[in-house]
Design a protein around this motif. Sequence first.
Motif, PDB file in Angstrom:
ATOM      1  N   LYS A 166      25.457   8.618  18.354  1.00  0.00           N
ATOM      2  CA  LYS A 166      24.483   9.158  18.779  1.00  0.00           C
ATOM      3  C   LYS A 166      24.570   9.604  20.452  1.00  0.00           C
ATOM      4  N   LEU A 167      25.411   8.807  21.234  1.00  0.00           N
ATOM      5  CA  LEU A 167      25.317   9.123  22.478  1.00  0.00           C
ATOM      6  C   LEU A 167      26.372  10.328  22.822  1.00  0.00           C
ATOM      7  N   ARG A 168      27.186  10.582  21.853  1.00  0.00           N
ATOM      8  CA  ARG A 168      28.169  11.589  22.256  1.00  0.00           C
ATOM      9  C   ARG A 168      27.614  12.956  22.846  1.00  0.00           C
ATOM     10  N   PRO A 169      26.383  13.335  21.908  1.00  0.00           N
ATOM     11  CA  PRO A 169      25.847  14.705  22.310  1.00  0.00           C
ATOM     12  C   PRO A 169      25.328  14.836  23.929  1.00  0.00           C
ATOM     13  N   ASN A 170      25.188  13.786  24.494  1.00  0.00           N
ATOM     14  CA  ASN A 170      24.613  13.790  25.782  1.00  0.00           C
ATOM     15  C   ASN A 170      25.849  13.323  26.817  1.00  0.00           C
ATOM     16  N   MET A 171      26.889  13.091  26.305  1.00  0.00           N
ATOM     17  CA  MET A 171      28.094  12.686  27.308  1.00  0.00           C
ATOM     18  C   MET A 171      29.104  13.583  26.906  1.00  0.00           C
ATOM     19  N   GLN A 172      29.514  14.726  27.706  1.00  0.00           N
ATOM     20  CA  GLN A 172      30.678  15.451  27.295  1.00  0.00           C
ATOM     21  C   GLN A 172      31.698  15.648  28.393  1.00  0.00           C
ATOM     22  N   ILE A 173      32.702  16.274  28.254  1.00  0.00           N
ATOM     23  CA  ILE A 173      33.650  16.506  28.912  1.00  0.00           C
ATOM     24  C   ILE A 173      34.549  17.900  28.951  1.00  0.00           C
ATOM     25  N   ILE A 174      34.709  18.261  30.228  1.00  0.00           N
ATOM     26  CA  ILE A 174      35.635  19.492  30.457  1.00  0.00           C
ATOM     27  C   ILE A 174      37.045  18.958  30.577  1.00  0.00           C
ATOM     28  N   PHE A 175      38.149  19.390  30.050  1.00  0.00           N
ATOM     29  CA  PHE A 175      39.427  18.920  30.252  1.00  0.00           C
ATOM     30  C   PHE A 175      39.998  19.799  31.401  1.00  0.00           C
ATOM     31  N   GLN A 176      41.023  19.068  31.994  1.00  0.00           N
ATOM     32  CA  GLN A 176      41.755  19.684  33.223  1.00  0.00           C
ATOM     33  C   GLN A 176      42.467  21.077  32.718  1.00  0.00           C
ATOM     34  N   ASP A 177      43.256  20.887  31.633  1.00  0.00           N
ATOM     35  CA  ASP A 177      44.140  22.069  31.351  1.00  0.00           C
ATOM     36  C   ASP A 177      43.823  22.824  30.227  1.00  0.00           C
ATOM     37  N   PRO A 178      43.345  24.089  30.405  1.00  0.00           N
ATOM     38  CA  PRO A 178      42.771  25.104  29.491  1.00  0.00           C
ATOM     39  C   PRO A 178      43.767  25.438  28.235  1.00  0.00           C
ATOM     40  N   PHE A 179      45.011  25.300  28.776  1.00  0.00           N
ATOM     41  CA  PHE A 179      46.075  25.515  27.660  1.00  0.00           C
ATOM     42  C   PHE A 179      46.371  24.740  26.787  1.00  0.00           C
ATOM     43  N   THR A 180      46.083  23.386  26.832  1.00  0.00           N
ATOM     44  CA  THR A 180      46.321  22.288  25.943  1.00  0.00           C
ATOM     45  C   THR A 180      45.140  21.554  25.185  1.00  0.00           C
ATOM     46  N   SER A 181      43.815  22.061  25.934  1.00  0.00           N
ATOM     47  CA  SER A 181      42.636  21.176  25.478  1.00  0.00           C
ATOM     48  C   SER A 181      41.826  22.009  24.202  1.00  0.00           C
ATOM     49  N   LEU A 182      42.490  23.190  23.961  1.00  0.00           N
ATOM     50  CA  LEU A 182      41.769  24.072  22.868  1.00  0.00           C
ATOM     51  C   LEU A 182      42.922  24.032  21.721  1.00  0.00           C
ATOM     52  N   ASN A 183      42.545  23.824  20.576  1.00  0.00           N
ATOM     53  CA  ASN A 183      43.085  23.992  19.339  1.00  0.00           C
ATOM     54  C   ASN A 183      43.675  25.176  19.007  1.00  0.00           C
ATOM     55  N   PRO A 184      45.112  25.475  18.904  1.00  0.00           N
ATOM     56  CA  PRO A 184      45.503  26.654  18.939  1.00  0.00           C
ATOM     57  C   PRO A 184      45.390  27.392  17.509  1.00  0.00           C
ATOM     58  N   ARG A 185      44.919  26.349  16.373  1.00  0.00           N
ATOM     59  CA  ARG A 185      44.825  26.918  15.212  1.00  0.00           C
ATOM     60  C   ARG A 185      43.373  27.253  14.729  1.00  0.00           C
ATOM     61  N   LEU A 186      42.493  26.955  15.681  1.00  0.00           N
ATOM     62  CA  LEU A 186      41.030  27.390  15.488  1.00  0.00           C
ATOM     63  C   LEU A 186      40.427  28.456  16.158  1.00  0.00           C
ATOM     64  N   THR A 187      39.863  29.495  15.570  1.00  0.00           N
ATOM     65  CA  THR A 187      39.187  30.531  16.472  1.00  0.00           C
ATOM     66  C   THR A 187      38.360  29.961  17.779  1.00  0.00           C
ATOM     67  N   VAL A 188      37.799  30.866  18.572  1.00  0.00           N
ATOM     68  CA  VAL A 188      36.983  30.616  19.547  1.00  0.00           C
ATOM     69  C   VAL A 188      35.688  30.048  19.011  1.00  0.00           C
ATOM     70  N   GLY A 189      35.244  30.803  18.126  1.00  0.00           N
ATOM     71  CA  GLY A 189      33.899  30.456  17.338  1.00  0.00           C
ATOM     72  C   GLY A 189      33.893  29.113  16.602  1.00  0.00           C
ATOM     73  N   GLN A 190      35.171  28.651  16.111  1.00  0.00           N
ATOM     74  CA  GLN A 190      35.443  27.529  15.455  1.00  0.00           C
ATOM     75  C   GLN A 190      35.105  26.286  16.540  1.00  0.00           C
ATOM     76  N   ILE A 191      35.973  26.461  17.711  1.00  0.00           N
ATOM     77  CA  ILE A 191      36.061  25.626  18.638  1.00  0.00           C
ATOM     78  C   ILE A 191      34.895  25.190  19.282  1.00  0.00           C
ATOM     79  N   VAL A 192      33.845  26.198  19.621  1.00  0.00           N
ATOM     80  CA  VAL A 192      32.601  26.053  20.167  1.00  0.00           C
ATOM     81  C   VAL A 192      31.732  25.430  19.186  1.00  0.00           C
ATOM     82  N   GLY A 193      31.711  26.057  17.890  1.00  0.00           N
ATOM     83  CA  GLY A 193      30.850  25.398  16.972  1.00  0.00           C
ATOM     84  C   GLY A 193      31.244  24.113  16.541  1.00  0.00           C
ATOM     85  N   GLU A 194      32.612  23.800  16.627  1.00  0.00           N
ATOM     86  CA  GLU A 194      32.754  22.172  15.885  1.00  0.00           C
ATOM     87  C   GLU A 194      31.814  21.275  16.383  1.00  0.00           C
TER      88      GLU A 194
END
Length: 352
Positions: free
Chosen positions: A97-125
Motif C-alpha cells: 500500500k505504501l509503494r505507490p507513494n514512494m518511488q525511485i529513479i535509478f542511477q544507470d538508465p542502461f541497466t535499470s530498464l528491462n531489455p526484454r520489455l517494451t517501453v509501454g510495458q516498462i511504464v505500465g508495469e
Amino acid sequence: MTTDDMLLEVRGLKKHFPIRTGLMRRVTGMVKAVDGINFHIRKGETLGLVGESGCGKSTAGRAILRLHEPTAGEVIFNDPVLGKIDVTQADRETMMKLRPNMQIIFQDPFTSLNPRLTVGQIVGEPLEIQHRAKGTELSDRVAELLKEVGIRPENMTRYPHAFSGGQRQRIGIARALALNPSLIICDEPVSALDVSIQAQVLNLLDELQEKYGMAYLFVGHDLSVIEHISDRVAVMYVGYIVEMAKTDKLYFSPKHPYTEALLNAIPKADPRLRTRPERLQGDVPSPANPPSGCYFHPRCRYAKDICSVERPPLTDIGDEHFVACHFARELSLTGVQPLSDIKLEMPPARTV
C-alpha cells in the motif's frame, strides 16, 4: 514547520553489511555503510544528499524504501491514506500500500530498464501491479506519461536499446511518476548523462515537481547539480551526516571542515577567480574500520584532541543548520562566493 507538512522523518537509520571470511563464511566484521543518520523532508521539498563515492548516499536511499533492509532506526512516512507509518516495521501488505507513494529513479538508465520489455510495458508495469488500470485505459495512461517526459507515445512499442541515455532516463522518470507518488528518491539520476542532457533532465524534474508537488530526495556527488535543484542539502561522510542546512546557507557559510573542502573543489568558470584548491590530506576511511571519535579528524586541519576521542552529535546551531563538529560555532570557514559579491574588473575601452 507543522506536523502536517512533514512527509518523511529518518531517525537513527543504520545499514551494516556483514563481512564473511573463511571456508565457513563466518561473519568477521561489518561494513557500516549507513551509520545512524537523521533528517526530514517536507511535502513538496527537495533535499540534496551529497558526498564522496562510497559514503553511503545510495544505500541510505535504498534503505528508506527497504530495497535494502535497514539494520536499525526508524523511517516514518506520512502516507496520504494510511497516515504516519514506520516503513522499517511495515509488513508485506502495508508495504504494497505504501509503494505507490514512494518511488525511485535509478542511477544507470542502461541497466535499470528491462531489455526484454517494451517501453509501454516498462511504464505500465506499476499500474498493472497495483491494479490501477488495464486495457485501453492502461495504454492511454502510458501514452500520457510518455508525453509528460518528452517521449513520443508512438515509441511505446520499442525496446530500451533503441533509445539514447537521456531518453532512457526519461522513461525511468515516467515509470516513477506512474502511480502519482508523494516522494521520489532520485539516485544520481544525471551522473551517467552528458552535461547538456543533464540540464534537460534536471529542468524536467523541476517542472514535474512544480506541477505535481512531489518531494525529492536527490542523491548526488556533483555539488553544482545539487545546488541547482535542492531546497536543503545534507552532506555525508563515511555513513554519517556531518552537516545539513538550507542550500544558500550551506554553500555560502559552511560550518563543517569537510563541507568547506568539498565547496573549495568546485571549479570556477572564470579563470580570474580560480585558485588552487587546498587538497585534503590522507584517504577516506574504510566504513568497515572507521577511526575513533569524529570520522573526519585524521584529515581535518582544525582537529584537536577531543576530535579523536568523542564523536560529535548532529546539533542545530540555529535556523535549522545542523552540524556534527565540536567547533562549529568557533570556526570561520570559506564557502562559495555569492555572484552578487563578485566584482570583475573590465578591461579599459579601446579607442579607435
